[in-house]
Design a protein around this motif. Sequence first.
Motif, PDB file in Angstrom:
ATOM      1  N   LEU A  20       3.748   0.570   2.439  1.00  0.00           N
ATOM      2  CA  LEU A  20       3.397  -0.216   3.616  1.00  0.00           C
ATOM      3  C   LEU A  20       3.133  -1.632   3.137  1.00  0.00           C
ATOM      4  O   LEU A  20       2.331  -1.842   2.218  1.00  0.00           O
ATOM      5  N   ARG A  21       3.793  -2.591   3.743  1.00  0.00           N
ATOM      6  CA  ARG A  21       3.656  -3.976   3.308  1.00  0.00           C
ATOM      7  C   ARG A  21       2.866  -4.791   4.329  1.00  0.00           C
ATOM      8  O   ARG A  21       3.095  -4.683   5.528  1.00  0.00           O
ATOM      9  N   PRO A  46       6.332  -0.834   7.470  1.00  0.00           N
ATOM     10  CA  PRO A  46       6.798   0.014   6.374  1.00  0.00           C
ATOM     11  C   PRO A  46       8.011  -0.622   5.694  1.00  0.00           C
ATOM     12  O   PRO A  46       8.862  -1.220   6.354  1.00  0.00           O
ATOM     13  N   SER A  47       8.084  -0.503   4.381  1.00  0.00           N
ATOM     14  CA  SER A  47       9.247  -1.007   3.648  1.00  0.00           C
ATOM     15  C   SER A  47      10.489  -0.230   4.049  1.00  0.00           C
ATOM     16  O   SER A  47      10.431   0.968   4.339  1.00  0.00           O
ATOM     17  N   GLY A  48      11.618  -0.917   4.046  1.00  0.00           N
ATOM     18  CA  GLY A  48      12.878  -0.252   4.344  1.00  0.00           C
ATOM     19  C   GLY A  48      13.564   0.304   3.115  1.00  0.00           C
ATOM     20  O   GLY A  48      14.627   0.931   3.225  1.00  0.00           O
ATOM     21  N   LEU A  67       0.847  -1.188   0.000  1.00  0.00           N
ATOM     22  CA  LEU A  67       0.000   0.000   0.000  1.00  0.00           C
ATOM     23  C   LEU A  67       0.885   1.242   0.000  1.00  0.00           C
ATOM     24  O   LEU A  67       2.016   1.204   0.498  1.00  0.00           O
ATOM     25  N   PRO A  68       0.393   2.358  -0.551  1.00  0.00           N
ATOM     26  CA  PRO A  68       1.184   3.602  -0.507  1.00  0.00           C
ATOM     27  C   PRO A  68       1.452   3.998   0.947  1.00  0.00           C
ATOM     28  O   PRO A  68       0.599   3.817   1.824  1.00  0.00           O
ATOM     29  N   LEU A  69       2.632   4.541   1.175  1.00  0.00           N
ATOM     30  CA  LEU A  69       3.016   4.943   2.525  1.00  0.00           C
ATOM     31  C   LEU A  69       3.199   6.456   2.577  1.00  0.00           C
ATOM     32  O   LEU A  69       4.047   7.004   1.877  1.00  0.00           O
ATOM     33  N   ASN A  70       2.381   7.107   3.396  1.00  0.00           N
ATOM     34  CA  ASN A  70       2.513   8.546   3.587  1.00  0.00           C
ATOM     35  C   ASN A  70       2.592   8.832   5.088  1.00  0.00           C
ATOM     36  O   ASN A  70       2.606   7.922   5.915  1.00  0.00           O
TER      37      ASN A  70
END
Length: 474
Positions: free
Chosen positions: A439-440, A432-434, A383-386
Amino acid sequence: MIRFGTSGWRGIVGQDFTFRNVRLVLEATLSVLRRRGAVGEVLVSYDTRLLSEKFAREAVAVATHHGVAAVMSERDLPSPCLAYAVRERGAAAGVMFTASHNPPEYNGVKIYTGQGTLAPRELTDAIEAEAAARADGFDEFYVPQRQLASTAPLTEAYLASLDRDLDWDAIAASGLVVAVDPLFGTAREFLDRVLLAHGVTTHVVHTTKDPYFGGYAPECTPANLAGLRERVRQSGAQLGLATDGDADRFGVVDEACRVISPNLIIALLVEHLIRRRGASGAIGRTVGTTRLVDRIAVAAGREVVETSVGFHHFGPLMLAGKVAIATEESAGLGVATHLPERDGIFAALLMAELMAVERRPLAELVRGLFERYGTLVSRRVQLPLNDRTRAAVARLSSRTLKEFAGQKVTRLDRRDGILLELADGSWMLTRPSGTEPKLRIYAEATSSRQLRTLVQEARALVGEAEEGVRHVRD
């Protein structure tokens, strides 16, 4: 601000990943290495991305300016090939310019230690701190010392290891037909070359150098492997093998042109390495990797070592003899006797070896795996991470969940995102992805229906937390 993730520092070229920032990171890296001892030879390589080779030349210029001998590869190389060369030559470090499977607009840098492992967190933390301390008054003036710069193939030892570490007699005798897709990346003329050199009928696709990777991210997803699936269909191959942009991850397509989940391939290869290869020692897996690994390890009387997401956790464990095989959900496999780092080319060739030894279709091998250890199906959603999503995840981290998706929570772990293990053996992880602004959500269950429920509940959980953040701000 420069931040190293689970696999190096990455950013969009021209925004975060600039020549100035690259010079700053290299200056900081050399400074940290010098404080820890004399800096000998440094090896430098790059992937097929736009400007990667120029960034590599900047690295050579910075190193030689400071009196450090720098050897640059003659062409773009797979990351595991550079890691192998660093260890084989006894170099002080390796610098690899790559953004791995990220989209074409990204670039990045990986730092390898003299043992051939990704730089551990304590080293990258020191580099980050040094870069931050130098940033304001950073002097970009360099006078390269040409006598300290050289080029070399840096491939011989790695290619020799692929010849040595696989059962080529079994592969050749099987009559296996293979299709190969390096996704326009660094594995071209490595994966296909080795197979052809050993007499394996090999069909290739996407073997040219393309900095835009055909217009998509060089990741081994089902959508991106459409070309490989078609090549398998056209050629009648029993196996399709792919690697990502810098060849440290793999993808597998079966004879029916289906992309097989990396988790299932990992489980098959772990069992193969234990049963057929006699690999001894503990099995490592990241927290987001299939628990089939655990079931296989327990059946073989092996210890399971769980780490946070990120293959860099395994390097020191493999060097210390504490982990023999290391696995991660995102198509990462490392075997200590080969290289203490993940290697997509070696994993792909191991899959060819497994197919050659078993002489059964891949779908049948997966069914047999489930018969022996029970069915587990997995999925990863991105998913998009904001900022709002980050705040939502932080809110969730403070919650104590006793039930999820209709099951009792048997384990709640917040060390790397939010992990929920459930009474029926299923589990969910969100983090959250590194390496990317995503967002995973990872999930694994005993049925496809339960898997869908887990993912839906996880999405709903994050959505509710985001609503809470918005209301607070309003």
